[in-house]
Write an enzyme that holds these catalytic residues in place. Structure first.
Site, PDB file in Angstrom:
ATOM      1  CG  HIS A   1       9.108 -23.061  14.779  1.00  0.00           C
ATOM      2  ND1 HIS A   1       8.970 -22.977  13.410  1.00  0.00           N
ATOM      3  CD2 HIS A   1       9.167 -21.781  15.220  1.00  0.00           C
ATOM      4  CE1 HIS A   1       8.955 -21.703  13.049  1.00  0.00           C
ATOM      5  NE2 HIS A   1       9.066 -20.968  14.127  1.00  0.00           N
TER       6      HIS A   1
ATOM      7  CG  ASP B   1       5.353 -17.419  18.026  1.00  0.00           C
ATOM      8  OD1 ASP B   1       5.177 -17.105  16.831  1.00  0.00           O
ATOM      9  OD2 ASP B   1       6.380 -17.140  18.662  1.00  0.00           O
TER      10      ASP B   1
ATOM     11  NE  ARG C   1      -3.733  -0.074   2.393  1.00  0.00           N
ATOM     12  CZ  ARG C   1      -4.711   0.129   3.276  1.00  0.00           C
ATOM     13  NH1 ARG C   1      -4.865  -0.713   4.290  1.00  0.00           N
ATOM     14  NH2 ARG C   1      -5.529   1.156   3.162  1.00  0.00           N
TER      15      ARG C   1
ATOM     16  CE  LYS D   1      19.059 -17.104  18.781  1.00  0.00           C
ATOM     17  NZ  LYS D   1      17.615 -17.157  18.512  1.00  0.00           N
TER      18      LYS D   1
ATOM     19  CG  ASP E   1       8.256 -24.363  10.465  1.00  0.00           C
ATOM     20  OD1 ASP E   1       9.051 -23.479  10.843  1.00  0.00           O
ATOM     21  OD2 ASP E   1       7.801 -25.224  11.230  1.00  0.00           O
ATOM     22  CG  HIS E   2      12.087 -19.730  10.034  1.00  0.00           C
ATOM     23  ND1 HIS E   2      10.987 -19.320  10.748  1.00  0.00           N
ATOM     24  CD2 HIS E   2      13.130 -19.734  10.913  1.00  0.00           C
ATOM     25  CE1 HIS E   2      11.336 -19.081  11.994  1.00  0.00           C
ATOM     26  NE2 HIS E   2      12.612 -19.317  12.128  1.00  0.00           N
TER      27      HIS E   2
ATOM     28  CD  GLU F   1      12.138 -16.774  20.770  1.00  0.00           C
ATOM     29  OE1 GLU F   1      12.462 -15.827  20.037  1.00  0.00           O
ATOM     30  OE2 GLU F   1      10.975 -17.160  20.922  1.00  0.00           O
TER      31      GLU F   1
ATOM     32  CE  LYS G   1       6.244 -18.912  13.025  1.00  0.00           C
ATOM     33  NZ  LYS G   1       5.926 -18.436  14.343  1.00  0.00           N
TER      34      LYS G   1
ATOM     35  CE  LYS H   1      16.304 -21.798  12.573  1.00  0.00           C
ATOM     36  NZ  LYS H   1      17.245 -20.690  12.329  1.00  0.00           N
TER      37      LYS H   1
ATOM     38  CE  LYS I   1       8.250 -14.311  21.869  1.00  0.00           C
ATOM     39  NZ  LYS I   1       9.474 -14.434  21.044  1.00  0.00           N
TER      40      LYS I   1
END
Length: 523
Positions: A273, A268, A73, A378, A210-211, A249, A181, A215, A373
Site C-alpha cells: 500500500h 502488511d 474444502r 483512522k 492491491d486493493h 488504523e 497480497k 480506490k 494499528k
C-alpha cells in the site's frame, strides 16, 4: 433553438452498483467468462468479491454470459453455495432493495465444486466441470482464476493449475489469475513465488492485486497531477519540502492475529500500500495513459529509492508495538494480550520510514511513511508540504510562525483533496492565518465511490493491468525493505519501542522526523 441546446445541462450520471456511468465516461463491458474462486467459503469472497460482482451485475457492467465456480474444502453442493451467496447479499442495501428476480438470477450463476486443492486428482474434475460450464454458458473458454486463499497455498495451487493445463484456455479463450497480497514474505520468498508463477503463467496473465489502487482517491492522484497545469510545475524538489504518507488504523489485529504475527506492519502495509502511494506521487509523467507506460514509471520510482544499509536502519526506520490504552474512551488491551498473539511477541504493530528518491525531480526531498494499528484516528492520506517563501515581507511585523502551504490527498475514510494556504484575517492590518480549501468526492459528485474490488475485478475481466503490480515492481519493493526486515529480525527483543493505544505511535517516530526540523501532521 441552437442556443437553448448549448445551455442544456449534461445528462445526469447513472449510478450502477458503485461505478458511475455517464455518456462521456462509459465503461466497457467485458467478454463472456467464467470466474473460478479458490477459497470460496472464506471471508474475502463473501465480504468483498460477491458484493463487487453483484454491484457490477446490477450496473450492467458484466457480460450476458458469465458464471462463478466456488472452490473450497467445505462440503457443499451448488444450492448450498447459493444459500451462502444469499447471506452475503443480505448485508448489501442494494440487494435488499432489489426485487427477488434479479437476486435470484444473480445467484443462479454460482456453482460449487468441493475438494482439496492439495490433491492433484481434484484438478482433472475441476477441468471437466469448467469445460461443461463454458459450453453451457457460451463463454468461449475465457476464465478468471482468483486466489482468495491464505498465501501459504498460492504455490501449490499455481503449480497444480499448470500441471492440469488449467493455466491456458482451449481455443481462442483467455485465462487470467488474480493473486492477493501479501505476495511473498520477503525478497527471497517473493522471488521464489514469482518463479513458480512464471513457470505456469505468462506475465500478461498475472494480476497481482492491491486493493488500495482500486480506490477512487488513489486513481484520482494521476488525474489531479497530469490533467491540471497549476501543480505540475511545482511538483519537484524546488518547491516541495517533504512528503508524508500516513495509513493509520484505530482497530487492533481483530481476528487476523495468526496472519499478523508472521507479518507485522512493515510487511502488511509498506511493501504494497504505502510504496504504491509513494510511486503514484513520485512518478514521472507517462508517455500515455496506458497500462505499461504507467507501470514503467512507477517501477522507475522504486529503482530510484536510496537503499538503506544495515548500519543505517536505526536512522531511517522505527517500529513499535501498542500497549493497553483508550480508543474513543474505551479501554483496549495491548497487542500481547490479544487473542492468538504470543505473550512475548516481538511483532511490530507500527512502523515508520524515511526514504529518499534519488532522481532529478526529488533529490533531497524526504518521504516519511508511517502506518500502525490502535492509533488515534483512522486515516490514510498523502500530505505534500511546500517550502517556505524565500523572503517573508511580514517578518518584522508578524511574530507568529507562518504555517507552510500543504496539499493533502485523502484516501480514507473521507476521499478528497485540501489545500492550506495563508490569508489575511478581517480586522487588523497584519492579522494573518491559515485557511483551507476542501474538495470532497461525495459532496462534489453526489454519488458513493465504488468499492475498490469492483474497479479491480472489472479491469481484470477487461484485460487492463494498469492498477496491478508487475513482477519487477514486487521485486524492487521487497529489495527496499529487506535491510530493515533483516535488522529487526536480528534485534527482535532488544529494541522494540511501545506506544499507548489511542496515541500516534512511539516517541521514536516523532524523533525520526523531528531530527530534520519537521513534525508529523495530525490527519
Amino acid at each position: 433553438m441552437e442556443q437553448n441546446q448549448k445551455n442544456e445541462a449534461p445528462p445526469p450520471a447513472v449510478v450502477s452498483g458503485g461505478i458511475t456511468r455517464q455518456s462521456d465516461c462509459a465503461e466497457s463491458v467485458p467478454e463472456p467468462c467464467g470466474i473460478i474462486i479458490f477459497g470460496a467459503s472464506g471471508d474475502l469472497t463473501h465480504r468483498k468479491l460477491i458484493p463487487a460482482l453483484f454491484h457490477l451485475d446490477q450496473g450492467n457492467l458484466l457480460p450476458d454470459q458469465w458464471y462463478v465456480v466456488g472452490i473450497g474444502r467445505t462440503a457443499m453442493d451448488d444450492e448450498g453455495f447459493r444459500k451462502t451467496v444469499a447471506q452475503s447479499l443480505e448485508a448489501l442495501p442494494a440487494a435488499r432493495s432489489a426485487s427477488p428476480s434479479p437476486r435470484n438470477a444473480f445467484m443462479s450463476r454460482f456453482y460449487y465444486l468441493a475438494g482439496d486443492s492439495h490433491d492433484p486428482e481434484y484438478y482433472p474434475f475441476l477441468k471437466e466441470r469448467l469445460i461443461q460450464l463454458d459450453q453451457n454458458n457460451r463463454t468461449g473458454g475465457n476464465r478468471l482464476i482468483y486466489l482468495a486463499t491464505p498465501p501459504s497455498l498460492y504455490s501449490e495451487i499455481i503449480g497444480q493449475l499448470g500441471t492440469a493445463g488449467l493455466n491456458r484456455s482451449s481455443g481462442k479463450g483467455w485465462t487470467r489469475i488474480i493473486i492477493e497480497k501479501p505476495f511473498g514474505a520477503d525478497l527471497e520468498s517473493a522471488r521464489a513465488l514469482n518463479r513458480q508463477v512464471r513457470a505456469a503463467f505468462r506475465e500478461e496473465q498475472v494480476y497481482r492485486i492491491d486493493h488500495f489502487l482500486g480506490k477512487e482517491a488513489v486513481q484520482n492522484i494521476l488525474f489531479f497531477r497530469f490533467a491540471n497545469t497549476i501543480f505540475e510545475p511545482i511538483w519537484n524538489r524546488r518547491y516541495i519540502d517533504h512528503v508524508q504518507v500516513t495509513a493509520a488504523e484505530r482497530l487492533g489485529v481483530e481476528r487476523r492475529a495468526g496472519y499478523y504475527e508472521s507479518a507485522g506492519a512493515l510487511r502488511d502495509m509498506f511493501q504494497n500500500h504505502l510504496l504504491q502511494l509513494l510511486c503514484v506521487v513520485g512518478m514521472e509523467p507517462p508517455a500515455s495513459f496506458e497500462a505499461e507506460a504507467i507501470r514503467d514509471e512507477k517501477t522507475k520510482v522504486l529503482r530510484s529509492v536510496r537503499p538503506i544499509s544495515a548500519e543505517e536502519v536505526d536512522r531511517f526506520a522505527v517500529r513499535g508495538q501498542y500497549q493497553a490504552g483508550l480508543i474513543e474512551d474505551r479501554p483496549v488491551v495491548g497487542y500481547q494480550s490479544e487473542p492468538g498473539v504470543a505473550p512475548q511477541s516481538h511483532t511490530e504493530t507500527f512502523a515508520a520510514l524515511k526514504l529518499y528518491v534519488d532522481n532529478w525531480r526529488w533529490q533531497g526531498v524526504p518521504f516519511y511513511l508511517r502506518s500502525g494499528k490502535r492509533l488515534a484516528k483512522k486515516a490514510t492520506e498523502i500530505a505534500i508540504e511546500f517550502k517556505q517563501v524565500p523572503h517573508l515581507l511580514f517578518k518584522p511585523l508578524f511574530s507568529e510562525k507562518i504555517e507552510p502551504n500543504t496539499l493533502v490527498l485523502s484516501v480514507q475514510p473521507s476521499e478528497g483533496i485540501s489545500l492550506t494556504f495563508q490569508a489575511k484575517r478581517p480586522g487588523a492590518k497584519l492579522c494573518m492565518g491559515s485557511v483551507t480549501m476542501d474538495f470532497n468526492y461525495h459532496g462534489a459528485f453526489q454519488v458513493p465511490s465504488p468499492d475498490a474490488y469492483e474497479r479491480l475485478l472489472l479491469d481484470c475481466l477487461a484485460g487492463d493491468p494498469m492498477l496491478f503490480s508487475r513482477e519487477e515492481w514486487i521485486d524492487w519493493s521487497w529489495s527496499i525493505l529487506a535491510p530493515v526486515l533483516n535488522r529487526w529480525k536480528e534485534s527482535a527483543a532488544s529494541s522494540l519501542p511501545s506506544y499507548e493505544a489511542g496515541s500516534w505511535g512511539p516517541k521514536e517516530a516523532d524523533e525520526l522526523i523531528e531530527r530534520d526540523g519537521r513534525h508529523w501532521r495530525s490527519p
